[in-house]
Write a protein that holds these residues in place. Structure first.
Motif, PDB file in Angstrom:
ATOM      1  N   UNK A 227      40.908  50.893  38.487  1.00 11.96           N
ATOM      2  CA  UNK A 227      41.320  50.698  39.878  1.00 11.96           C
ATOM      3  C   UNK A 227      40.541  51.624  40.825  1.00 11.96           C
ATOM      4  N   UNK A 228      40.345  52.853  40.397  1.00 13.07           N
ATOM      5  CA  UNK A 228      39.587  53.808  41.204  1.00 13.07           C
ATOM      6  C   UNK A 228      38.130  53.365  41.359  1.00 13.07           C
ATOM      7  N   UNK A 229      37.546  52.890  40.266  1.00  5.16           N
ATOM      8  CA  UNK A 229      36.162  52.413  40.329  1.00  5.16           C
ATOM      9  C   UNK A 229      36.056  51.224  41.279  1.00  5.16           C
ATOM     10  N   UNK A 230      37.031  50.320  41.195  1.00  2.00           N
ATOM     11  CA  UNK A 230      37.027  49.130  42.049  1.00  2.00           C
ATOM     12  C   UNK A 230      37.125  49.524  43.522  1.00  2.00           C
ATOM     13  N   UNK A 231      38.024  50.445  43.837  1.00  2.00           N
ATOM     14  CA  UNK A 231      38.204  50.872  45.226  1.00  2.00           C
ATOM     15  C   UNK A 231      36.959  51.578  45.769  1.00  2.00           C
ATOM     16  N   UNK A 232      36.317  52.384  44.932  1.00  2.00           N
ATOM     17  CA  UNK A 232      35.104  53.067  45.372  1.00  2.00           C
ATOM     18  C   UNK A 232      33.969  52.078  45.619  1.00  2.00           C
ATOM     19  N   UNK A 233      33.967  51.009  44.851  1.00  2.00           N
ATOM     20  CA  UNK A 233      32.890  50.024  44.982  1.00  2.00           C
ATOM     21  C   UNK A 233      33.124  49.089  46.162  1.00  2.00           C
ATOM     22  N   UNK A 234      34.342  48.570  46.307  1.00  2.00           N
ATOM     23  CA  UNK A 234      34.602  47.506  47.270  1.00  2.00           C
ATOM     24  C   UNK A 234      35.467  47.935  48.457  1.00  2.00           C
ATOM     25  N   UNK A 235      36.096  49.100  48.373  1.00  2.00           N
ATOM     26  CA  UNK A 235      36.948  49.539  49.468  1.00  2.00           C
ATOM     27  C   UNK A 235      38.416  49.250  49.200  1.00  2.00           C
ATOM     28  N   UNK A 236      39.308  49.743  50.061  1.00  2.00           N
ATOM     29  CA  UNK A 236      40.749  49.524  49.891  1.00  2.00           C
ATOM     30  C   UNK A 236      41.140  48.068  50.104  1.00  2.00           C
ATOM     31  N   UNK A 237      42.295  47.685  49.561  1.00  3.57           N
ATOM     32  CA  UNK A 237      42.747  46.297  49.632  1.00  3.57           C
ATOM     33  C   UNK A 237      42.883  45.814  51.080  1.00  3.57           C
ATOM     34  N   UNK A 238      43.326  46.678  51.975  1.00  2.00           N
ATOM     35  CA  UNK A 238      43.500  46.269  53.373  1.00  2.00           C
ATOM     36  C   UNK A 238      42.161  45.865  53.988  1.00  2.00           C
ATOM     37  N   UNK A 239      41.116  46.628  53.689  1.00  2.00           N
ATOM     38  CA  UNK A 239      39.789  46.309  54.217  1.00  2.00           C
ATOM     39  C   UNK A 239      39.265  45.010  53.610  1.00  2.00           C
ATOM     40  N   UNK A 240      39.520  44.816  52.324  1.00  2.00           N
ATOM     41  CA  UNK A 240      39.082  43.582  51.665  1.00  2.00           C
ATOM     42  C   UNK A 240      39.781  42.376  52.275  1.00  2.00           C
ATOM     43  N   UNK A 241      41.087  42.508  52.510  1.00  2.00           N
ATOM     44  CA  UNK A 241      41.841  41.413  53.122  1.00  2.00           C
ATOM     45  C   UNK A 241      41.300  41.060  54.501  1.00  2.00           C
ATOM     46  N   UNK A 242      40.928  42.090  55.281  1.00  2.00           N
ATOM     47  CA  UNK A 242      40.352  41.849  56.609  1.00  2.00           C
ATOM     48  C   UNK A 242      39.020  41.109  56.486  1.00  2.00           C
ATOM     49  N   UNK A 243      38.178  41.530  55.562  1.00  2.70           N
ATOM     50  CA  UNK A 243      36.883  40.872  55.354  1.00  2.70           C
ATOM     51  C   UNK A 243      37.083  39.407  54.954  1.00  2.70           C
ATOM     52  N   UNK A 244      38.029  39.168  54.053  1.00  2.00           N
ATOM     53  CA  UNK A 244      38.283  37.804  53.597  1.00  2.00           C
ATOM     54  C   UNK A 244      38.685  36.903  54.764  1.00  2.00           C
ATOM     55  N   UNK A 266      28.709  46.150  48.404  1.00  2.00           N
ATOM     56  CA  UNK A 266      29.520  47.197  47.781  1.00  2.00           C
ATOM     57  C   UNK A 266      29.112  48.591  48.233  1.00  2.00           C
ATOM     58  N   UNK A 267      30.067  49.503  48.212  1.00  2.00           N
ATOM     59  CA  UNK A 267      29.805  50.874  48.643  1.00  2.00           C
ATOM     60  C   UNK A 267      28.891  51.603  47.657  1.00  2.00           C
ATOM     61  N   UNK A 268      29.030  51.238  46.382  1.00  2.00           N
ATOM     62  CA  UNK A 268      28.154  51.834  45.346  1.00  2.00           C
ATOM     63  C   UNK A 268      27.995  50.845  44.221  1.00  2.00           C
ATOM     64  N   UNK A 269      26.806  50.656  43.773  1.00  2.00           N
ATOM     65  CA  UNK A 269      26.555  49.811  42.611  1.00  2.00           C
ATOM     66  C   UNK A 269      26.506  48.337  42.924  1.00  2.00           C
TER      67      UNK A 269
END
Length: 269
Positions: A227-244, A266-269
């Motif tokens: 979960x931490x790796x995912x958040x560092x790569x793609x951002x928090x769920x709220x930001x993802x929902x806004x992008x979607x 992605x923020x990294x990788x």
């Protein structure tokens, strides 16, 4: 003078992950492979079994001669094992699947028909009639239900994907050894604005974690790390929902693929 026309069977590469450490799991894996071939006799499935247990033969395991057995030299990693299988794939379509499944007749033909009708479709998931996350799809009249929703329109335990997808995106991210692997795939598909979704007529029964239940590990710790790796790569769920939402309402209808790619970078990788 007559022209002889030879029709080649449709061929699909199959990457099936397996852990045979008991006779019961061997039986389950064998049934998965048998149901695959029986479901579509007119399709040539080129099966690679990526087997986690180097001593799998001790449990009496044997498979059809056409099955290629690959035993990685690294510990189990969902995405890394899929990448090992990917290296040996040559066909236009690849079916990535677990071994705890049962394929229903005509499942692959239903998927390929959708892809033939719309060449932009890149990733296709089947529907498990027993899944609470997919039951609503059984009532729709749509041949293809688009979306990136994990466990509903994107099933990480079984999906068909174009091989040229990886020419654009690179291989699966091996930082996701199990948890969030399908979530990461969903985000990559969004990033490149590639069509994904489920085909209600393609039925595959998922027996649900029969292999992982046989192994004891700290689920909570592995989940939190992923979960931490995912958040560092793609951002928090709220930001993802806004992008979607922004992509769905504005960018996608305008065909702004470069903007979508940049937004989801992605923020990294």
């Amino acid at each position: 003078q007559f022209e002889i026309i030879v029709f080649r069977k449709v061929q699909i590469d199959v990457v099936m992950l397996s852990l045979v450490n008991s006779p019961a799991l061997h039986t389950m894996t064998s049934q998965a492979i048998r149901s695959l071939h029986a479901a579509e006799p007119s399709i040539d499935f080129r099966v690679q079994l990526i087997e986690s247990n180097p001593h799998w033969e001790e449990h009496g395991a044997s498979y059809p001669p056409s099955t290629r057995i690959v035993v990685p030299t690294i510990p189990f990693n969902f995405n890394a094992f899929n990448n090992i299988g990917l290296e040996n794939c040559q066909e236009d379509w690849i079916l990535f699947t677990n071994n705890d499944v049962e394929f229903m007749p005509g499942f692959a033909s239903a998927m390929l028909q959708v892809a033939q009708q719309d060449p932009e479709v890149t990733c296709i998931s089947p529907v498990d009639p027993h899944s609470p996350h997919q039951k609503h799809l059984l009532d729709t009249a749509q041949e293809f239900v688009p979306g990136y929703l994990v466990r509903a329109t994107l099933t990480g335990w079984c999906f068909l994907i174009r091989r040229d997808f990886f020419l654009r995106t690179g291989p699966f991210d091996e930082r996701f050894s199990y948890y969030f692997a399908d979530d990461d795939l969903s985000m990559v598909l969004r990033q490149y604005d590639l069509k994904a979704g489920a085909v209600p007529a393609a039925r595959v029964h998922h027996l649900a974690h029969q292999t992982s239940r046989s192994e004891r590990f700290d689920i909570d710790d592995k989940f939190r790390t992923a979960q931490q790796v995912f958040r560092k790569k793609w951002g928090p769920q709220r930001a993802i929902a806004w992008k979607n939402r922004f992509t769905q309402l504005i960018l996608h209808p305008l065909g702004l693929k470069k903007a979508i790619h940049k937004l989801y970078a992605p923020h990294n990788g």
